[in-house]
Design an enzyme around this catalytic site. Structure first.
Site, PDB file in Angstrom:
ATOM      1  N   ASP A 185       0.834  -1.070  -0.009  1.00  0.00           N
ATOM      2  CA  ASP A 185       0.091  -0.001   0.048  1.00  0.00           C
ATOM      3  C   ASP A 185       0.931   1.077  -0.034  1.00  0.00           C
ATOM      4  O   ASP A 185       1.475   1.639   1.103  1.00  0.00           O
ATOM      5  CB  ASP A 185      -0.794   0.153   1.227  1.00  0.00           C
ATOM      6  CG  ASP A 185      -1.750   1.027   1.390  1.00  0.00           C
ATOM      7  OD1 ASP A 185      -1.467   2.286   0.501  1.00  0.00           O
ATOM      8  OD2 ASP A 185      -2.792   1.174   2.108  1.00  0.00           O
TER       9      ASP A 185
ATOM     10  N   ARG B 202      -8.663  13.412  -5.426  1.00  0.00           N
ATOM     11  CA  ARG B 202      -9.020  12.196  -4.379  1.00  0.00           C
ATOM     12  C   ARG B 202      -9.538  11.073  -4.871  1.00  0.00           C
ATOM     13  O   ARG B 202     -10.594  10.982  -5.520  1.00  0.00           O
ATOM     14  CB  ARG B 202      -9.944  12.931  -3.228  1.00  0.00           C
ATOM     15  CG  ARG B 202      -9.468  13.897  -2.422  1.00  0.00           C
ATOM     16  CD  ARG B 202     -10.326  14.027  -1.325  1.00  0.00           C
ATOM     17  NE  ARG B 202      -9.879  13.411  -0.286  1.00  0.00           N
ATOM     18  CZ  ARG B 202      -8.946  13.592   0.703  1.00  0.00           C
ATOM     19  NH1 ARG B 202      -8.462  14.748   0.772  1.00  0.00           N
ATOM     20  NH2 ARG B 202      -8.714  12.742   1.688  1.00  0.00           N
TER      21      ARG B 202
END
Ligand code: DSN
Length: 415
Positions: free
Chosen positions: A197, A232
């Site tokens: 991640d 985003r």
């Protein structure tokens, strides 16, 4: 924003005030940034009007001739940046991207491993109140008490005991390099998938200032709005063998229609990240973090793990006798925006922790360099050491407002 001003002056006013706040503060939250005007324009475009369940070339609604091109461009540009087999840009953000990985690779109840939230992991890496800790048998690792760095002996011995289906390598409050090769070694030994991640370090990987997980990880997830400076959003990258499982997990497994305006803005951010200037930007983020870390040490602060290799610094305020939250609040009054944060083995509660987390992505986007880090550290030290002196805090705020005039923030064109 003239139309917005006319139609909804209340919201217009609040957006304008937020824009001024972003302009007039030293933004040190390491997961925040300034997206470019081009990224903001794509995000605010008419692509928000279109539904596109499915993937390019295989949609459930008509009228996709331009949307398909947008999504293909986003995927291909990200593929080229990272050198991966497959990219999915549809996840709504980082947490849904991670959810897709669990759905693709695990069954509920499977053992999984990730870094514990209070040690710098993420909620979705198996924390107990998150779906990942509720639906899966999560075993969490931390850092070594002395070095405050990831301890591969601990990870190896836990992994051999637990035999996890997947291991997450990723952090939100870890100031050191993530050694994906060593994670991969452990994952291979126990037959686990390695999931990297890279939400925090995405831009650093693209800029070549953090090792890439691509040769080591089975799947890579990221947000797109941190060091990558996009909208985003979220994305998942993987090897060919996992393409089908990942794409089915994102849609129809978790989501309906993708946010096409976000896909377009990811394409724009990937285009910007492919320019030589982005490499310099990423290098400067790291140089600035080192300079800021050094200057803060000279101000007497204790840095978790003794420094930083990336964009992020975690400060332990215990030696100053000050908790993290009131310090972050005093800094905010002086227009230095941070977040309070747990430190490893924190004796205090998560909502009232011992530390403050800071980083350099946003201030580097404003063109600041090493000399500015010294000034910021000096203001930072003054405020934290005189938290109750409101006059001093307000004087600092005025100095900062003057200082920031020389560093215009990208994307802020309305104020
Ligand atoms: N909320 C993000 C951060 O601030 O690090 C993690 O997703």
């Amino acid at each position: 924003m003239n139309t917005l001003k006319e139609v909804d002056p209340e919201i217009h006013q609040l957006i304008a005030q937020e824009e001024i706040r972003q302009r007039d503060s030293i933004r040190l939250i390491p997961s925040e940034n300034y997206a470019s005007r081009a990224v903001l324009e794509a995000t605010g475009s008419v692509l928000t009007n279109k539904y596109s369940e499915g993937y390019p070339g295989k949609r459930y609604y008509e009228g996709q001739e331009f949307i398909d091109q947008v999504e293909r461009l986003a995927r291909n540009r990200v593929k080229a940046l990272f050198g991966v087999d497959y990219v999915n840009v549809q996840p709504y953000s980082g947490s849904p991207a991670n959810q897709a990985v669990y759905l693709a690779l695990c069954q509920p109840g499977d053992p999984v491993m990730g870094m514990a939230l209070p040690f710098g992991g993420h909620l979705t890496h198996g924390w107990n109140v998150n779906f990942s800790g509720i639906l899966y048998k999560s075993v969490q690792y931390g850092v070594n008490r002395e070095t405050e760095r990831i301890d591969f002996d601990e990870i190896r011995s836990l992994a051999h005991e637990v035999k996890p289906r997947l291991i997450f390598a990723g952090t939100t409050a870890y100031p050191r390099v993530l050694e994906f090769d060593r994670f991969a070694e452990v994952a291979r030994e126990v037959g686990a998938y390695l999931v990297a991640d890279i939400a925090h370090i995405c831009g650093l990987v693209v800029g070549g200032v953090h090792p890439s997980p691509v040769p080591h990880a089975d799947v890579i997830t990221s947000t797109t709005h941190k060091t990558f400076r996009g909208p985003r959003g979220g994305m998942v990258m993987c090897r060919e063998e996992h393409k089908r499982a990942i794409s089915r997990a994102v849609f129809p497994g978790l989501q309906g229609g993708p946010h096409n305006h976000t896909s377009a803005a990811i394409a724009v951010a990937a285009h910007e990240a492919a320019q030589p200037a982005f490499q310099q930007y990423a290098q400067q983020i790291v140089k600035n973090a080192r300079a800021l870390a050094h200057a803060l040490q000279e101000e007497g602060f204790r840095l978790v793990s003794g420094g930083t290799d990336n964009h992020l610094i975690l400060l332990d305020l215990t030696p100053l006798g000050v908790p993290g939250r009131p310090a972050a609040q005093a800094l905010n009054r002086a227009a230095i925006v941070t977040n309070c944060n747990s430190i490893p083995f924190d004796p205090r509660k998560p909502f009232d922790p011992s530390g403050v987390r800071i980083g350099t992505p946003a201030i580097t986007s404003r063109g600041m360099k090493e000399p500015e880090m010294k000034r910021i550290a000096a203001w930072f030290g003054t405020v934290v050491k005189h938290m109750d002196d409101e006059d001093l805090i307000q004087r600092t705020r005025s100095e900062i407002a003057e200082f920031l005039k020389d560093f215009p923030a990208p994307g802020l064109e309305h104020v």
